[in-house]
Design a protein around this motif. Sequence first.
Motif, PDB file in Angstrom:
ATOM      1  N   LEU A 140       0.830  -1.214   0.000  1.00 55.19           N
ATOM      2  CA  LEU A 140       0.000   0.000   0.000  1.00 55.19           C
ATOM      3  C   LEU A 140       0.864   1.264   0.000  1.00 55.19           C
ATOM      4  CD1 LEU A 140      -2.784   1.267   0.063  1.00 55.19           C
ATOM      5  CD2 LEU A 140      -2.790   1.021   2.548  1.00 55.19           C
ATOM      6  N   LYS A 141       2.003   1.224   0.690  1.00 52.21           N
ATOM      7  CA  LYS A 141       2.869   2.408   0.749  1.00 52.21           C
ATOM      8  C   LYS A 141       3.330   2.808  -0.651  1.00 52.21           C
ATOM      9  CE  LYS A 141       5.431   5.505   2.980  1.00 52.21           C
ATOM     10  NZ  LYS A 141       5.718   6.414   1.890  1.00 52.21           N
ATOM     11  N   ALA A 142       3.724   1.822  -1.439  1.00 52.12           N
ATOM     12  CA  ALA A 142       4.172   2.109  -2.803  1.00 52.12           C
ATOM     13  C   ALA A 142       3.029   2.678  -3.636  1.00 52.12           C
ATOM     14  CB  ALA A 142       4.739   0.839  -3.446  1.00 52.12           C
ATOM     15  N   GLU A 143       1.856   2.092  -3.453  1.00 51.89           N
ATOM     16  CA  GLU A 143       0.673   2.567  -4.181  1.00 51.89           C
ATOM     17  C   GLU A 143       0.325   4.009  -3.770  1.00 51.89           C
ATOM     18  OE1 GLU A 143      -1.085   1.088  -6.600  1.00 51.89           O
ATOM     19  OE2 GLU A 143      -2.995   2.172  -6.584  1.00 51.89           O
ATOM     20  N   LEU A 144       0.497   4.312  -2.473  1.00 57.09           N
ATOM     21  CA  LEU A 144       0.188   5.667  -2.001  1.00 57.09           C
ATOM     22  C   LEU A 144       1.184   6.691  -2.538  1.00 57.09           C
ATOM     23  CD1 LEU A 144      -0.859   4.976   1.705  1.00 57.09           C
ATOM     24  CD2 LEU A 144      -2.320   5.895  -0.096  1.00 57.09           C
ATOM     25  N   ASP A 145       2.472   6.311  -2.579  1.00 59.07           N
ATOM     26  CA  ASP A 145       3.483   7.226  -3.134  1.00 59.07           C
ATOM     27  C   ASP A 145       3.165   7.521  -4.602  1.00 59.07           C
ATOM     28  OD1 ASP A 145       4.768   7.299  -0.731  1.00 59.07           O
ATOM     29  OD2 ASP A 145       6.338   5.852  -1.289  1.00 59.07           O
TER      30      ASP A 145
ATOM     31  N   TYR B 275       0.498   0.510   5.968  1.00 63.59           N
ATOM     32  CA  TYR B 275       1.412   0.663   4.821  1.00 63.59           C
ATOM     33  C   TYR B 275       1.882  -0.653   4.205  1.00 63.59           C
ATOM     34  CZ  TYR B 275       1.899   5.714   5.478  1.00 63.59           C
ATOM     35  OH  TYR B 275       1.671   7.054   5.554  1.00 63.59           O
ATOM     36  N   ASN B 276       2.007  -1.710   5.047  1.00 63.35           N
ATOM     37  CA  ASN B 276       2.521  -2.954   4.467  1.00 63.35           C
ATOM     38  C   ASN B 276       1.418  -3.919   4.030  1.00 63.35           C
ATOM     39  OD1 ASN B 276       1.716  -3.654   6.958  1.00 63.35           O
ATOM     40  ND2 ASN B 276       3.575  -4.799   7.522  1.00 63.35           N
ATOM     41  N   LYS B 277       0.164  -3.455   4.053  1.00 62.90           N
ATOM     42  CA  LYS B 277      -0.935  -4.249   3.472  1.00 62.90           C
ATOM     43  C   LYS B 277      -0.767  -4.262   1.955  1.00 62.90           C
ATOM     44  CE  LYS B 277      -3.816  -4.710   7.167  1.00 62.90           C
ATOM     45  NZ  LYS B 277      -4.431  -5.958   7.578  1.00 62.90           N
ATOM     46  N   LYS B 278      -1.491  -5.192   1.317  1.00 60.55           N
ATOM     47  CA  LYS B 278      -1.318  -5.323  -0.138  1.00 60.55           C
ATOM     48  C   LYS B 278      -2.584  -4.904  -0.888  1.00 60.55           C
ATOM     49  CE  LYS B 278       2.818  -7.298  -0.272  1.00 60.55           C
ATOM     50  NZ  LYS B 278       3.300  -8.525  -0.849  1.00 60.55           N
ATOM     51  N   ILE B 279      -2.356  -4.468  -2.100  1.00 61.57           N
ATOM     52  CA  ILE B 279      -3.448  -4.002  -2.942  1.00 61.57           C
ATOM     53  C   ILE B 279      -3.058  -4.241  -4.412  1.00 61.57           C
ATOM     54  CG2 ILE B 279      -2.491  -1.648  -3.009  1.00 61.57           C
ATOM     55  CD1 ILE B 279      -5.342  -0.577  -2.914  1.00 61.57           C
ATOM     56  N   PRO B 280      -4.014  -4.566  -5.286  1.00 63.02           N
ATOM     57  CA  PRO B 280      -3.650  -4.705  -6.712  1.00 63.02           C
ATOM     58  C   PRO B 280      -3.133  -3.355  -7.240  1.00 63.02           C
ATOM     59  CG  PRO B 280      -5.833  -5.646  -6.309  1.00 63.02           C
ATOM     60  CD  PRO B 280      -5.435  -4.907  -5.062  1.00 63.02           C
ATOM     61  N   PRO B 281      -2.046  -3.359  -8.009  1.00 65.98           N
ATOM     62  CA  PRO B 281      -1.437  -2.094  -8.430  1.00 65.98           C
ATOM     63  C   PRO B 281      -2.392  -1.202  -9.221  1.00 65.98           C
ATOM     64  CG  PRO B 281      -0.481  -3.945  -9.631  1.00 65.98           C
ATOM     65  CD  PRO B 281      -1.318  -4.515  -8.533  1.00 65.98           C
ATOM     66  N   ALA B 282      -2.265   0.073  -8.968  1.00 67.29           N
ATOM     67  CA  ALA B 282      -3.003   1.140  -9.672  1.00 67.29           C
ATOM     68  C   ALA B 282      -4.504   1.157  -9.343  1.00 67.29           C
ATOM     69  CB  ALA B 282      -2.785   1.086 -11.169  1.00 67.29           C
ATOM     70  N   THR B 283      -4.911   0.431  -8.279  1.00 68.91           N
ATOM     71  CA  THR B 283      -6.322   0.473  -7.874  1.00 68.91           C
ATOM     72  C   THR B 283      -6.754   1.906  -7.533  1.00 68.91           C
ATOM     73  OG1 THR B 283      -6.178  -1.756  -6.952  1.00 68.91           O
ATOM     74  CG2 THR B 283      -8.019  -0.405  -6.200  1.00 68.91           C
ATOM     75  N   LEU B 284      -5.938   2.584  -6.705  1.00 71.29           N
ATOM     76  CA  LEU B 284      -6.293   3.945  -6.289  1.00 71.29           C
ATOM     77  C   LEU B 284      -6.334   4.891  -7.490  1.00 71.29           C
ATOM     78  CD1 LEU B 284      -4.286   4.401  -2.972  1.00 71.29           C
ATOM     79  CD2 LEU B 284      -6.744   4.208  -3.273  1.00 71.29           C
ATOM     80  N   GLN B 285      -5.353   4.727  -8.347  1.00 71.99           N
ATOM     81  CA  GLN B 285      -5.283   5.607  -9.525  1.00 71.99           C
ATOM     82  C   GLN B 285      -6.525   5.431 -10.402  1.00 71.99           C
ATOM     83  OE1 GLN B 285      -3.912   4.285 -12.920  1.00 71.99           O
ATOM     84  NE2 GLN B 285      -4.596   6.245 -13.758  1.00 71.99           N
TER      85      GLN B 285
END
Lengths: 82, 207
Positions: free
Chosen positions: B77-82, B110-120
């Motif tokens: 999640l941290k990477a996705e948020l950045d 922050y260390n939870k997981k999410i499919p990339p670019a979901t937020l975007q």
Amino acid sequence: MNILIIEDEAKTARELKEMVQGLGSGLQVMDILPTVKTAVDWFQSHPPPDLVLSDIQLADGLCFDIFRTVKVPLRLTVSTTC
Amino acid sequence: MSALSQQSRLENARLKQENLQARLSLLQEQISPHFLFNSLGTLRTMVQEPPAREFIQRLSEVYRYLLGSRMADMVELKAELDFTQAYLHILRERFEDALIADIQIPAAYYNKKIPPATLQLLIENAVKHNVATIETPLRIRIFVDGADRLVVSNSLQRKTVANESPGTGTGLSNIRERYRILTGSDISIKEEVDGFSVSVFLLDSRS
């Protein structure tokens, strides 16, 4: 010559205004309008401009929606993002 | 016999051609990202204004992330948020004060997981379907709800476009489908009079 700018992106609108003003002192930008709604209201309370420079996709619709409602004879130049 | 050998020669030539074509495509795919990043780097050195330099930097970050994560099923999640911050920076330069975004995520997630670019994708969806002007800014909030779900909510001010359908729903159904396949869970969509929100589950880092 009185020119109206219809453009929803502030930066693009400002740049267009500067370009128009840089072309000569005889050109006045009357207003910058970001939406179909504000443009329709504007035409109902202002004399028609000599030229309209308009973006196609506005914040709330297409610029052609304006001229379905507003029936004034004018010169219109449309542009879109390249 | 001779007709047959001629046919096999033709077949051979066709396969060679296809092989070359495939290798060329592969090379092109490898070259273009480097070309893009190098060009953005060069462009940045050509520009003096700090806001323009920052914009180029953020644009570069957005593409680096999209390229780097496109093969991944899940990201932290941290990477996705950045990445989302970089993406929002670009949108805010474009919309200026017509877009207001607020991200409130406790560091514990922050260390939870999410499919990339979901937020975007969810932000892109909000921007695509809603009016954003200085008079009626589009407000986007990203937060974690009481059920540990990540929520993207926005003020609802739908575009009324005459000659365009109000949305085919492909954006959201893509996210929904992707979530089902990758996580086995469903996303939840809530529409109210003045607000729209999508909630998704976050996965534990071990999964």
